[in-house]
Design a protein around this motif. Structure first.
Motif: not given
Length: 93
Positions: A1-6, A65-68, A72-74, A79-84
């Protein structure tokens, strides 16, 4: 699956202005209130996520964003540091 940014906005020009400033090109010419991009390599999302959070006070935009599949995660200041960090740990190559 591709990762998605909305990206979603309540103002028509914000997404276009943000993307054109970020990519320094005419990526988005439309006065749209939503935008989606898929990434084969999820680590490539880190750039746009970082730029989004660094500039979120200038635009009325929400990023998800969606990784799975179907999750989707806002992306927020909290949470940006944890996401990166998670992107680089989950997809090290």
């Amino acid at each position: 699956m591709n990762a998605i940014v909305d990206l979603y906005s309540s103002r028509k020009n914000d997404i276009s202005i943000f993307l054109n400033n970020f990519y320094n090109d005419n990526v988005c010419n439309k006065k749209t209130m939503s935008w989606e991009k898929t990434f084969d390599n999820p680590v490539e999302m880190a750039d746009i996520i970082g730029v989004f959070v660094d500039n979120n006070d200038k635009y009325s935009i929400n990023m998800w964003i969606s990784l799975d599949s179907d999750f989707f995660l806002n992306v927020t200041d909290n949470n940006v540091n944890q996401i990166i960090k998670y992107l680089y740990e989950r997809y090290p190559y």
